[in-house]
Motif scaffolding. Structure first.
Motif, PDB file in Angstrom:
ATOM      1  N   LYS A  96      42.808  35.985  48.452  1.00 44.55           N
ATOM      2  CA  LYS A  96      42.459  37.272  49.072  1.00 44.55           C
ATOM      3  C   LYS A  96      43.328  38.397  48.498  1.00 44.55           C
ATOM      4  O   LYS A  96      42.817  39.466  48.149  1.00 44.55           O
ATOM      5  CB  LYS A  96      42.640  37.179  50.592  1.00 44.55           C
ATOM      6  CG  LYS A  96      42.257  38.437  51.322  1.00 44.55           C
ATOM      7  CD  LYS A  96      42.425  38.264  52.820  1.00 44.55           C
ATOM      8  CE  LYS A  96      42.075  39.554  53.544  1.00 44.55           C
ATOM      9  NZ  LYS A  96      42.285  39.417  54.993  1.00 44.55           N
ATOM     10  N   ILE A  97      44.617  38.151  48.372  1.00 45.41           N
ATOM     11  CA  ILE A  97      45.526  39.160  47.801  1.00 45.41           C
ATOM     12  C   ILE A  97      45.186  39.401  46.335  1.00 45.41           C
ATOM     13  O   ILE A  97      45.188  40.545  45.864  1.00 45.41           O
ATOM     14  CB  ILE A  97      46.996  38.738  48.001  1.00 45.41           C
ATOM     15  CG1 ILE A  97      47.335  38.748  49.496  1.00 45.41           C
ATOM     16  CG2 ILE A  97      47.940  39.651  47.214  1.00 45.41           C
ATOM     17  CD1 ILE A  97      48.647  38.070  49.859  1.00 45.41           C
ATOM     18  N   ALA A  98      44.857  38.342  45.618  1.00 47.73           N
ATOM     19  CA  ALA A  98      44.489  38.479  44.201  1.00 47.73           C
ATOM     20  C   ALA A  98      43.265  39.375  44.054  1.00 47.73           C
ATOM     21  O   ALA A  98      43.216  40.244  43.167  1.00 47.73           O
ATOM     22  CB  ALA A  98      44.225  37.109  43.585  1.00 47.73           C
ATOM     23  N   ARG A  99      42.284  39.188  44.907  1.00 46.64           N
ATOM     24  CA  ARG A  99      41.067  40.017  44.837  1.00 46.64           C
ATOM     25  C   ARG A  99      41.403  41.480  45.148  1.00 46.64           C
ATOM     26  O   ARG A  99      40.880  42.391  44.515  1.00 46.64           O
ATOM     27  CB  ARG A  99      39.997  39.511  45.803  1.00 46.64           C
ATOM     28  CG  ARG A  99      39.490  38.117  45.513  1.00 46.64           C
ATOM     29  CD  ARG A  99      38.801  37.983  44.154  1.00 46.64           C
ATOM     30  NE  ARG A  99      38.429  36.610  43.896  1.00 46.64           N
ATOM     31  CZ  ARG A  99      39.152  35.754  43.167  1.00 46.64           C
ATOM     32  NH1 ARG A  99      40.269  36.139  42.589  1.00 46.64           N
ATOM     33  NH2 ARG A  99      38.751  34.513  42.984  1.00 46.64           N
ATOM     34  N   MET A 100      42.295  41.685  46.127  1.00 47.23           N
ATOM     35  CA  MET A 100      42.712  43.059  46.458  1.00 47.23           C
ATOM     36  C   MET A 100      43.430  43.711  45.271  1.00 47.23           C
ATOM     37  O   MET A 100      43.341  44.915  45.086  1.00 47.23           O
ATOM     38  CB  MET A 100      43.656  43.056  47.674  1.00 47.23           C
ATOM     39  CG  MET A 100      42.967  42.784  48.976  1.00 47.23           C
ATOM     40  SD  MET A 100      44.037  42.767  50.467  1.00 47.23           S
ATOM     41  CE  MET A 100      45.685  42.983  49.905  1.00 47.23           C
ATOM     42  N   ARG A 101      44.110  42.913  44.471  1.00 45.55           N
ATOM     43  CA  ARG A 101      44.861  43.430  43.326  1.00 45.55           C
ATOM     44  C   ARG A 101      43.997  43.527  42.070  1.00 45.55           C
ATOM     45  O   ARG A 101      44.486  43.846  41.002  1.00 45.55           O
ATOM     46  CB  ARG A 101      46.094  42.575  43.059  1.00 45.55           C
ATOM     47  CG  ARG A 101      47.114  42.661  44.189  1.00 45.55           C
ATOM     48  CD  ARG A 101      48.435  42.072  43.812  1.00 45.55           C
ATOM     49  NE  ARG A 101      49.075  42.778  42.725  1.00 45.55           N
ATOM     50  CZ  ARG A 101      49.893  43.824  42.854  1.00 45.55           C
ATOM     51  NH1 ARG A 101      50.161  44.289  44.049  1.00 45.55           N
ATOM     52  NH2 ARG A 101      50.450  44.388  41.801  1.00 45.55           N
ATOM     53  N   GLY A 102      42.707  43.214  42.195  1.00 43.01           N
ATOM     54  CA  GLY A 102      41.790  43.396  41.076  1.00 43.01           C
ATOM     55  C   GLY A 102      41.577  42.187  40.196  1.00 43.01           C
ATOM     56  O   GLY A 102      40.964  42.290  39.138  1.00 43.01           O
ATOM     57  N   ILE A 103      42.068  41.029  40.604  1.00 36.72           N
ATOM     58  CA  ILE A 103      41.833  39.805  39.841  1.00 36.72           C
ATOM     59  C   ILE A 103      40.466  39.270  40.243  1.00 36.72           C
ATOM     60  O   ILE A 103      40.268  38.869  41.386  1.00 36.72           O
ATOM     61  CB  ILE A 103      42.953  38.771  40.081  1.00 36.72           C
ATOM     62  CG1 ILE A 103      44.284  39.337  39.579  1.00 36.72           C
ATOM     63  CG2 ILE A 103      42.619  37.445  39.406  1.00 36.72           C
ATOM     64  CD1 ILE A 103      45.489  38.494  39.913  1.00 36.72           C
ATOM     65  N   THR A 104      39.544  39.303  39.314  1.00 36.21           N
ATOM     66  CA  THR A 104      38.166  38.934  39.632  1.00 36.21           C
ATOM     67  C   THR A 104      37.950  37.428  39.505  1.00 36.21           C
ATOM     68  O   THR A 104      38.572  36.764  38.676  1.00 36.21           O
ATOM     69  CB  THR A 104      37.168  39.671  38.716  1.00 36.21           C
ATOM     70  OG1 THR A 104      37.486  39.373  37.360  1.00 36.21           O
ATOM     71  CG2 THR A 104      37.228  41.162  38.941  1.00 36.21           C
ATOM     72  N   GLU A 105      37.044  36.949  40.327  1.00 38.24           N
ATOM     73  CA  GLU A 105      36.710  35.526  40.334  1.00 38.24           C
ATOM     74  C   GLU A 105      36.193  35.098  38.963  1.00 38.24           C
ATOM     75  O   GLU A 105      35.362  35.772  38.361  1.00 38.24           O
ATOM     76  CB  GLU A 105      35.649  35.249  41.398  1.00 38.24           C
ATOM     77  CG  GLU A 105      35.356  33.788  41.563  1.00 38.24           C
ATOM     78  CD  GLU A 105      34.404  33.498  42.715  1.00 38.24           C
ATOM     79  OE1 GLU A 105      33.972  32.344  42.811  1.00 38.24           O
ATOM     80  OE2 GLU A 105      34.097  34.422  43.494  1.00 38.24           O
ATOM     81  N   GLY A 106      36.722  33.987  38.469  1.00 33.71           N
ATOM     82  CA  GLY A 106      36.284  33.430  37.197  1.00 33.71           C
ATOM     83  C   GLY A 106      36.985  34.009  35.981  1.00 33.71           C
ATOM     84  O   GLY A 106      36.834  33.489  34.877  1.00 33.71           O
ATOM     85  N   SER A 107      37.762  35.071  36.168  1.00 32.47           N
ATOM     86  CA  SER A 107      38.469  35.673  35.028  1.00 32.47           C
ATOM     87  C   SER A 107      39.566  34.730  34.532  1.00 32.47           C
ATOM     88  O   SER A 107      39.927  33.750  35.199  1.00 32.47           O
ATOM     89  CB  SER A 107      39.086  37.013  35.430  1.00 32.47           C
ATOM     90  OG  SER A 107      40.131  36.810  36.376  1.00 32.47           O
ATOM     91  N   GLU A 108      40.091  35.043  33.375  1.00 31.99           N
ATOM     92  CA  GLU A 108      41.197  34.250  32.816  1.00 31.99           C
ATOM     93  C   GLU A 108      42.374  34.223  33.788  1.00 31.99           C
ATOM     94  O   GLU A 108      42.984  33.176  34.013  1.00 31.99           O
ATOM     95  CB  GLU A 108      41.628  34.834  31.468  1.00 31.99           C
ATOM     96  CG  GLU A 108      42.740  34.079  30.792  1.00 31.99           C
ATOM     97  CD  GLU A 108      43.189  34.710  29.488  1.00 31.99           C
ATOM     98  OE1 GLU A 108      44.271  34.319  28.996  1.00 31.99           O
ATOM     99  OE2 GLU A 108      42.488  35.593  28.953  1.00 31.99           O
ATOM    100  N   ALA A 109      42.681  35.370  34.383  1.00 32.09           N
ATOM    101  CA  ALA A 109      43.783  35.450  35.349  1.00 32.09           C
ATOM    102  C   ALA A 109      43.499  34.579  36.572  1.00 32.09           C
ATOM    103  O   ALA A 109      44.379  33.871  37.065  1.00 32.09           O
ATOM    104  CB  ALA A 109      44.015  36.901  35.755  1.00 32.09           C
ATOM    105  N   ASP A 110      42.271  34.618  37.061  1.00 34.14           N
ATOM    106  CA  ASP A 110      41.891  33.818  38.223  1.00 34.14           C
ATOM    107  C   ASP A 110      42.014  32.326  37.915  1.00 34.14           C
ATOM    108  O   ASP A 110      42.499  31.552  38.750  1.00 34.14           O
ATOM    109  CB  ASP A 110      40.458  34.166  38.642  1.00 34.14           C
ATOM    110  CG  ASP A 110      40.035  33.453  39.904  1.00 34.14           C
ATOM    111  OD1 ASP A 110      40.744  33.577  40.925  1.00 34.14           O
ATOM    112  OD2 ASP A 110      38.985  32.772  39.880  1.00 34.14           O
ATOM    113  N   GLN A 111      41.601  31.927  36.744  1.00 38.98           N
ATOM    114  CA  GLN A 111      41.688  30.512  36.360  1.00 38.98           C
ATOM    115  C   GLN A 111      43.145  30.046  36.293  1.00 38.98           C
ATOM    116  O   GLN A 111      43.468  28.952  36.757  1.00 38.98           O
ATOM    117  CB  GLN A 111      40.989  30.290  35.022  1.00 38.98           C
ATOM    118  CG  GLN A 111      39.489  30.465  35.108  1.00 38.98           C
ATOM    119  CD  GLN A 111      38.816  30.438  33.743  1.00 38.98           C
ATOM    120  OE1 GLN A 111      39.382  29.967  32.760  1.00 38.98           O
ATOM    121  NE2 GLN A 111      37.599  30.946  33.686  1.00 38.98           N
TER     122      GLN A 111
END
Length: 188
Positions: A96-111
């Protein structure tokens, strides 16, 4: 065609093939260096860091301009692991915090974030990332620095309390409390 000529031609072909491969490797190395340099410049713009050693160290740790936002997520992951394991509640709160910070689902950062929640990263990565985060905060104006620091510590507390389903409870495991105190000290 004589046997000598066949062997000479084969030798010549093998030699040419060897040099073609060497040339291709050099071209790939040059492209890799150019890409790394361009990405280091983007990292400098994003982070506000000017120290080449720190930027190189970030790249050596696997951070790129596409994953640098994870630097602020690592302390949260570290707090989750301080309790011994990352639970589903931890994962949900961190995501949830990652999404608020702009880390999108499936992105390299998310993985990568998902991987860190599945397999505990080495302590050296946590410490190096915390050091780099402090340097990034130091590059900010004082008011923004303190706001960012407080926000990061608030998120760490949210992760520590995620397992209990409420915020600011008194049930935080001492390892999580100690980790948050360590993070706060390092960011000061």
């Amino acid at each position: 065609m004589s046997e000598k000529n066949i062997f000479a031609q084969r030798e010549h072909w093998l030699e040419e093939e060897y040099f073609r491969k060497q040339e291709q490797q050099l071209i790939e190395q040059i492209h890799h260096r150019q890409f790394r340099e361009a990405d280091r410049q983007r990292l400098a713009e994003i982070t506000g860091l000017k120290d080449e050693e720190v930027l190189n160290a970030l790249q050596d740790m696997g951070f790129s301009s596409e994953t640098i936002e994870l630097l602020h997520m690592l302390p949260l992951v570290e707090v989750a692991w301080a309790g011994g394991a990352v639970t589903e509640k931890h994962r949900n709160a961190i995501t949830k915090i990652a999404r608020m910070r702009g880390i999108t689902e499936g992105s390299e950062a998310d993985q990568r974030l998902t991987q860190w929640m599945t397999e505990e990263p080495p302590a050296e990565l946590f410490e190096a990332a915390l050091h780099a985060t402090r340097l990034m905060l130091d590059a900010l104006p004082p008011e923004e620095r303190e706001r960012s620091r407080q926000e990061l510590l608030l998120h760490c507390n949210q992760i520590a309390h995620a397992i209990y389903g409420r915020m600011w409870g008194h049930d935080v495991v001492s390892g999580e409390e100690e980790m948050i105190a360590h993070i706060a000290e390092e960011l000061s």
